[in-house]
Design a protein around this motif. Sequence first.
Motif, PDB file in Angstrom:
ATOM      1  N   THR A 128       0.835  -1.205   0.000  1.00 40.20           N
ATOM      2  CA  THR A 128       0.000   0.000   0.000  1.00 40.20           C
ATOM      3  C   THR A 128       0.864   1.247   0.000  1.00 40.20           C
ATOM      4  N   LEU A 132       0.841   4.006  -3.010  1.00 38.62           N
ATOM      5  CA  LEU A 132       0.523   5.417  -2.767  1.00 38.62           C
ATOM      6  C   LEU A 132       1.694   6.326  -3.133  1.00 38.62           C
ATOM      7  N   SER A 136       0.997   9.346  -5.653  1.00 35.94           N
ATOM      8  CA  SER A 136       1.334  10.744  -5.335  1.00 35.94           C
ATOM      9  C   SER A 136       2.044  11.437  -6.487  1.00 35.94           C
ATOM     10  N   HIS A 166      -0.327  15.512  -0.231  1.00 33.71           N
ATOM     11  CA  HIS A 166      -1.280  14.755   0.581  1.00 33.71           C
ATOM     12  C   HIS A 166      -0.962  13.264   0.542  1.00 33.71           C
ATOM     13  N   PHE A 167      -0.724  12.736  -0.659  1.00 38.27           N
ATOM     14  CA  PHE A 167      -0.488  11.295  -0.761  1.00 38.27           C
ATOM     15  C   PHE A 167       0.966  10.915  -0.475  1.00 38.27           C
ATOM     16  N   ASN A 170       0.077  11.505   3.803  1.00 39.67           N
ATOM     17  CA  ASN A 170      -1.030  10.674   4.262  1.00 39.67           C
ATOM     18  C   ASN A 170      -1.123   9.356   3.514  1.00 39.67           C
ATOM     19  N   GLY A 171      -0.150   9.101   2.655  1.00 41.62           N
ATOM     20  CA  GLY A 171      -0.149   7.868   1.883  1.00 41.62           C
ATOM     21  C   GLY A 171       1.156   7.118   2.047  1.00 41.62           C
ATOM     22  N   TRP A 172       2.097   7.395   1.180  1.00 39.18           N
ATOM     23  CA  TRP A 172       3.375   6.680   1.129  1.00 39.18           C
ATOM     24  C   TRP A 172       4.102   6.696   2.481  1.00 39.18           C
ATOM     25  N   LEU A 202      -7.006   3.430   5.347  1.00 35.96           N
ATOM     26  CA  LEU A 202      -6.786   3.764   3.937  1.00 35.96           C
ATOM     27  C   LEU A 202      -7.883   4.671   3.401  1.00 35.96           C
ATOM     28  N   GLN A 205      -7.629   8.297   4.696  1.00 35.64           N
ATOM     29  CA  GLN A 205      -6.574   9.111   4.085  1.00 35.64           C
ATOM     30  C   GLN A 205      -6.976   9.583   2.684  1.00 35.64           C
ATOM     31  N   ILE A 206      -7.730   8.752   1.978  1.00 36.58           N
ATOM     32  CA  ILE A 206      -8.207   9.152   0.650  1.00 36.58           C
ATOM     33  C   ILE A 206      -9.289  10.225   0.766  1.00 36.58           C
TER      34      ILE A 206
END
Length: 401
Positions: A128, A132, A136, A166-167, A170-172, A202, A205-206
């Motif tokens: 994941t 992400l 991003s 953001h990604f 809040n992602g990678w 998940l 965060q999206i």
Amino acid sequence: MLNFFIAAVMGLLLRAVFVWELNWLDYKNMLHGHSHVALLGWLYIGFFLMIHGRFLSKEMASKPIYSWLFWLTQMAVTGMMVAFPLQGYAGFSIFFSSLHILLSYLFVFRVWKDHNKEDVQITLLLKTALSLLVLSTLGVWAVAVIMGSGGGGGILYQVAIQFYLHFQFNGWLLFALLTLVLKDFKPVIPWSGFRIVYWLILSSQILTFALVLFWAYKWNWAYYINAVGVVIQLVGLGAILFSKKIAAQKPSLSFSSVAKQFLMLALIVGLIRVAFQTLLVVPVLAEMAVFLRVFIIGFIHLNMLGLFSAYLMFSFFNTYASGSSEDVLKPAIWPFYLGFIGSEMLLFAQGFYIWQKWGTLTYFHEGMFLLSCFLPLGIFIYMYLFHRNSHNGVEMLSIEV
């Protein structure tokens, strides 16, 4: 760590601009250099090393491709380090930025194939994080298209940049951190419960990307979607705490005192991060947060320094510093703490003053410059003491042999 130090020095120069006239320095170009080196030269390479060292078998990790990837990535970072302060977004800086993205794709491809797949939960979180990371970068390619069509500086341009950030945050970076946490603490969570928590985190965060759309276009529905995302995040956090309480076995952990300091900082800041995001369901606070630049800067640094950097420092100390070496490295902690906590408190105090229309804090810029001096100082002390201690360790080893 050297990239981290250089990024901190660049940040110090950005603070100095508001105290003295530095005609030789282009603020916007230096800001681009600072942000790229901090995000790509420190955090990206830091998590690159942690993933390579902890989620690949020795056989896979010894493949030459990873050494090539590391040094080519560092070359790309060095190129951005020089090009951005000198020319901003132009030929060389765009080339090195694009090279970094392409190298990250190759890194994702190799780790996806080569990582140890024995733990299905770690594999899910790691994949994941890698997915992400790729997602991003779509924001960066969108920026290139928008600039090429003459839309640079517009709202869509800003949304594309915020999509990337953001990604990343809040992602990678978030899922890479969670993967390390799972590896470090080894909680025993049933697959059914883990899967529920995973999808809650998940999806939250999206959905919280909608806050960017609310800021850009004032769409009311985007505000409500962000609120839903925040609530889901709280449910996920509660589920984690509940799951750990009923199912996790307390592992036998032995961390150095220095590592514990950074672990505690990361934990506290992580909770503050969730609390801030929760407060943004209040409309007036949401508008304040997205329109006051000082709050945006404060929140970005809260994530980069207090959460991701602190956990990386914890991982470094825990991996490389143990036994007698931990006492040697203690002097590096307090300058880091003082620089980070002091500047964050001053930033948010300034934002509160502006929000309340009380004006600005007296000597705000001078205070920010002074406090910002401690961060590169702490990093430099760490590098110096770690290098000296490692050198002494090699000498002792040679004597024993």
